[in-house]
Design an enzyme around this catalytic site. Structure first.
Site, PDB file in Angstrom:
ATOM      1  N   ILE A 117     -39.569   2.702  21.584  1.00 40.90           N
ATOM      2  CA  ILE A 117     -38.829   2.401  20.358  1.00 40.90           C
ATOM      3  C   ILE A 117     -38.759   3.665  19.505  1.00 40.90           C
ATOM      4  O   ILE A 117     -39.805   4.229  19.148  1.00 40.90           O
ATOM      5  CB  ILE A 117     -39.550   1.318  19.502  1.00 40.90           C
ATOM      6  CG1 ILE A 117     -39.985   0.121  20.351  1.00 40.90           C
ATOM      7  CG2 ILE A 117     -38.674   0.898  18.317  1.00 40.90           C
ATOM      8  CD1 ILE A 117     -38.872  -0.731  20.882  1.00 40.90           C
ATOM      9  N   TYR A 142     -22.524   8.957   9.158  1.00 43.40           N
ATOM     10  CA  TYR A 142     -23.128   7.776   9.800  1.00 43.40           C
ATOM     11  C   TYR A 142     -22.085   7.048  10.643  1.00 43.40           C
ATOM     12  O   TYR A 142     -22.351   6.670  11.794  1.00 43.40           O
ATOM     13  CB  TYR A 142     -23.682   6.882   8.693  1.00 43.40           C
ATOM     14  CG  TYR A 142     -24.417   5.628   9.113  1.00 43.40           C
ATOM     15  CD1 TYR A 142     -25.735   5.679   9.570  1.00 43.40           C
ATOM     16  CD2 TYR A 142     -23.827   4.372   8.987  1.00 43.40           C
ATOM     17  CE1 TYR A 142     -26.429   4.517   9.905  1.00 43.40           C
ATOM     18  CE2 TYR A 142     -24.510   3.214   9.318  1.00 43.40           C
ATOM     19  CZ  TYR A 142     -25.810   3.291   9.779  1.00 43.40           C
ATOM     20  OH  TYR A 142     -26.490   2.131  10.100  1.00 43.40           O
ATOM     21  N   LYS A 157     -22.408   6.661  14.651  1.00 45.67           N
ATOM     22  CA  LYS A 157     -22.522   5.325  15.248  1.00 45.67           C
ATOM     23  C   LYS A 157     -21.355   5.054  16.210  1.00 45.67           C
ATOM     24  O   LYS A 157     -21.551   4.472  17.284  1.00 45.67           O
ATOM     25  CB  LYS A 157     -22.593   4.256  14.155  1.00 45.67           C
ATOM     26  CG  LYS A 157     -23.880   4.254  13.323  1.00 45.67           C
ATOM     27  CD  LYS A 157     -25.096   3.853  14.144  1.00 45.67           C
ATOM     28  CE  LYS A 157     -26.333   3.616  13.276  1.00 45.67           C
ATOM     29  NZ  LYS A 157     -27.561   3.408  14.071  1.00 45.67           N
ATOM     30  N   THR A 194     -34.291  -3.621   4.353  1.00 46.33           N
ATOM     31  CA  THR A 194     -35.144  -2.487   4.743  1.00 46.33           C
ATOM     32  C   THR A 194     -34.944  -1.347   3.751  1.00 46.33           C
ATOM     33  O   THR A 194     -34.105  -1.422   2.851  1.00 46.33           O
ATOM     34  CB  THR A 194     -34.750  -1.974   6.144  1.00 46.33           C
ATOM     35  OG1 THR A 194     -33.428  -1.425   6.050  1.00 46.33           O
ATOM     36  CG2 THR A 194     -34.784  -3.071   7.193  1.00 46.33           C
ATOM     37  N   ASN A 212     -33.194   3.356  17.888  1.00 46.98           N
ATOM     38  CA  ASN A 212     -33.182   2.660  16.606  1.00 46.98           C
ATOM     39  C   ASN A 212     -33.221   3.608  15.408  1.00 46.98           C
ATOM     40  O   ASN A 212     -32.643   3.320  14.366  1.00 46.98           O
ATOM     41  CB  ASN A 212     -34.377   1.696  16.561  1.00 46.98           C
ATOM     42  CG  ASN A 212     -34.593   1.094  15.195  1.00 46.98           C
ATOM     43  OD1 ASN A 212     -33.903   0.169  14.801  1.00 46.98           O
ATOM     44  ND2 ASN A 212     -35.558   1.638  14.447  1.00 46.98           N
TER      45      ASN A 212
HETATM   46  N1  LIG Z   1     -30.730  -1.987   7.341  1.00 49.71           N
HETATM   47  C1  LIG Z   1     -29.503  -2.416   7.589  1.00 49.71           C
HETATM   48  O1  LIG Z   1     -28.920  -3.203   6.819  1.00 49.71           O
HETATM   49  C2  LIG Z   1     -28.803  -1.961   8.846  1.00 49.71           C
HETATM   50  C3  LIG Z   1     -27.506  -2.444   9.095  1.00 49.71           C
HETATM   51  C4  LIG Z   1     -26.843  -2.054  10.257  1.00 49.71           C
HETATM   52  C5  LIG Z   1     -27.470  -1.213  11.153  1.00 49.71           C
HETATM   53  N2  LIG Z   1     -28.741  -0.753  10.884  1.00 49.71           N
HETATM   54  C6  LIG Z   1     -29.378   0.119  11.881  1.00 49.71           C
HETATM   55  O2  LIG Z   1     -30.645  -0.432  12.236  1.00 49.71           O
HETATM   56  C7  LIG Z   1     -31.552   0.626  12.593  1.00 49.71           C
HETATM   57  C8  LIG Z   1     -32.835   0.474  11.805  1.00 49.71           C
HETATM   58  O3  LIG Z   1     -32.522   0.587  10.424  1.00 49.71           O
HETATM   59  P1  LIG Z   1     -33.586   0.261   9.276  1.00 49.71           P
HETATM   60  O4  LIG Z   1     -32.828  -0.411   8.203  1.00 49.71           O
HETATM   61  O5  LIG Z   1     -34.800  -0.363   9.859  1.00 49.71           O
HETATM   62  O6  LIG Z   1     -33.910   1.759   8.780  1.00 49.71           O
HETATM   63  P2  LIG Z   1     -35.149   2.333   7.947  1.00 49.71           P
HETATM   64  O7  LIG Z   1     -35.915   1.240   7.300  1.00 49.71           O
HETATM   65  O8  LIG Z   1     -34.600   3.410   7.094  1.00 49.71           O
HETATM   66  O9  LIG Z   1     -36.068   2.964   9.108  1.00 49.71           O
HETATM   67  C9  LIG Z   1     -35.575   4.065   9.819  1.00 49.71           C
HETATM   68  C10 LIG Z   1     -36.542   4.451  10.929  1.00 49.71           C
HETATM   69  O10 LIG Z   1     -36.004   5.654  11.512  1.00 49.71           O
HETATM   70  C11 LIG Z   1     -37.023   6.630  11.552  1.00 49.71           C
HETATM   71  N3  LIG Z   1     -36.528   7.984  11.339  1.00 49.71           N
HETATM   72  C12 LIG Z   1     -35.738   8.438  10.333  1.00 49.71           C
HETATM   73  N4  LIG Z   1     -35.595   9.759  10.421  1.00 49.71           N
HETATM   74  C13 LIG Z   1     -36.323  10.159  11.523  1.00 49.71           C
HETATM   75  C14 LIG Z   1     -36.589  11.409  12.125  1.00 49.71           C
HETATM   76  N5  LIG Z   1     -36.087  12.554  11.624  1.00 49.71           N
HETATM   77  N6  LIG Z   1     -37.375  11.445  13.238  1.00 49.71           N
HETATM   78  C15 LIG Z   1     -37.911  10.304  13.734  1.00 49.71           C
HETATM   79  N7  LIG Z   1     -37.681   9.080  13.204  1.00 49.71           N
HETATM   80  C16 LIG Z   1     -36.909   9.026  12.106  1.00 49.71           C
HETATM   81  C17 LIG Z   1     -37.961   6.272  10.401  1.00 49.71           C
HETATM   82  O11 LIG Z   1     -39.258   6.793  10.680  1.00 49.71           O
HETATM   83  P3  LIG Z   1     -39.929   8.041   9.897  1.00 49.71           P
HETATM   84  O12 LIG Z   1     -39.330   8.109   8.540  1.00 49.71           O
HETATM   85  O13 LIG Z   1     -41.388   7.684   9.927  1.00 49.71           O
HETATM   86  O14 LIG Z   1     -39.623   9.238  10.755  1.00 49.71           O
HETATM   87  C18 LIG Z   1     -37.936   4.760  10.420  1.00 49.71           C
HETATM   88  O15 LIG Z   1     -38.907   4.266  11.310  1.00 49.71           O
HETATM   89  C19 LIG Z   1     -30.792   1.929  12.338  1.00 49.71           C
HETATM   90  O16 LIG Z   1     -30.218   2.406  13.526  1.00 49.71           O
HETATM   91  C20 LIG Z   1     -29.686   1.513  11.381  1.00 49.71           C
HETATM   92  O17 LIG Z   1     -28.574   2.378  11.456  1.00 49.71           O
HETATM   93  C21 LIG Z   1     -29.408  -1.104   9.758  1.00 49.71           C
END
Ligand SMILES: NC(=O)c1ccc[n+]([C@@H]2O[C@H](COP(=O)([O-])OP(=O)(O)OC[C@H]3O[C@@H](n4cnc5c(N)ncnc54)[C@H](OP(=O)(O)O)[C@@H]3O)[C@@H](O)[C@H]2O)c1
Length: 239
Positions: A7, A143, A147, A180, A76
């Site tokens: 993951i 973004y 995507k 999130t 992810n």
């Molecule tokens: N939230 C929504 O409403 C939503 C909607 C549609 C799609 N999505 C997609 O769902 C997925 C998860 O989103 P989320 O909302 O859970 O995001 P989030 O809460 O911002 O978490 C993002 C994750 O990505 C990791 N990450 C960010 N920069 C990184 C880096 N430079 N190296 C390694 N890891 C990195 C972060 O870990 P660290 O900061 O610890 O590195 C964190 O674990 C994403 O692909 C997002 O585009 C989200």
């Protein structure tokens, strides 16, 4: 059953929910992030590809040396930053977005296929995408580009894999809006950079943001039913 789940971005949000749910189901999980909060974490900045590439290569080679009945890789990790027109953003931030959102998952997918191709195990590559892959949003151009590009990359991997003796089933997944830190970052953006910000305040106020734990269970249920690659799983309407 020896089941391995890889993951990216499992330190929080949807990724952390995948880690917890998969561990509860008995999977061996390896998580990749900068915060690396879990015992199973590999601490890596996926946006810094020159350094992270060899780390990923070595870890996946090590894991692929073992026998598995099932292997799941979830792309992810992602960021919206910098939000706003790219003409107003520092070039390093513009390129950094694409490093994390596009180049890193392309590399991760390539290494996953390279190291696990020979395994006869059921192998699934799931790209966590977004509605932003299918339409443009003012302020999210990077973004959206990443995507959209990644979805088509994954579709192409699925076609390449269809002829393999032990194919990787590659699919795209739209998780829908979730409660999130990514959503908090959206709401914290000014209207100049993100004209649609009010709609996202409204989604939260109306209780439309689902818990990532709920979404993770739905997605894993859908992934368990995948029998061929190339599809797009839209969980946004699952309630
Ligand atoms: N939230 C929504 O409403 C939503 C909607 C549609 C799609 N999505 C997609 O769902 C997925 C998860 O989103 P989320 O909302 O859970 O995001 P989030 O809460 O911002 O978490 C993002 C994750 O990505 C990791 N990450 C960010 N920069 C990184 C880096 N430079 N190296 C390694 N890891 C990195 C972060 O870990 P660290 O900061 O610890 O590195 C964190 O674990 C994403 O692909 C997002 O585009 C989200």
């Amino acid at each position: 059953m020896a089941r391995l789940a890889l993951i990216t971005g499992g330190s929080r949000g949807l990724g952390a929910a995948f880690v917890a749910q998969l561990q509860a189901e008995g999977w061996e999980v390896v998580e990749f992030s900068r915060a690396a909060p879990h015992a199973c974490s590999v601490k890596v900045d996926l946006g810094a590809l020159a350094a992270s590439g060899p780390v990923l290569d070595a870890k996946l080679a090590e894991l692929a040396a073992r026998d598995w009945d099932e292997v799941l890789a979830v792309l992810n990790a992602a960021t919206l930053a910098p939000i706003g027109p790219t003409a107003r953003k520092p070039p390093a931030e513009v390129l950094g977005n694409l490093d994390l959102n596009l180049k890193a998952p392309v590399l991760f997918a390539a290494l996953f296929v390279k190291h696990f191709q020979r395994h006869a195990a059921r192998k699934l590559l799931a790209n966590i995408s977004s509605g932003a892959a299918l339409k443009g949003y003012a302020g999210w151009s990077l973004y959206c580009a990443a995507k959209a590009g990644l979805e088509n990359h994954v579709r192409s991997i699925a076609l390449e894999q269809a002829g393999e003796a032990h194919p990787v089933l590659a699919v795209n997944v739209d998780p829908g809006v979730m409660d999130t830190e990514m959503q908090a970052a959206i709401r914290a953006t000014g209207i100049d950079d993100f004209p649609a910000v009010e709609r996202f305040h409204g989604l939260q106020a109306a209780g439309m943001l689902r818990a990532p734990e709920t979404v993770a269970v739905i997605i894993l249920g859908e992934l368990a039913r995948v029998t061929e690659g190339g599809g797009r799983i839209d969980t946004a309407t699952h309630r």
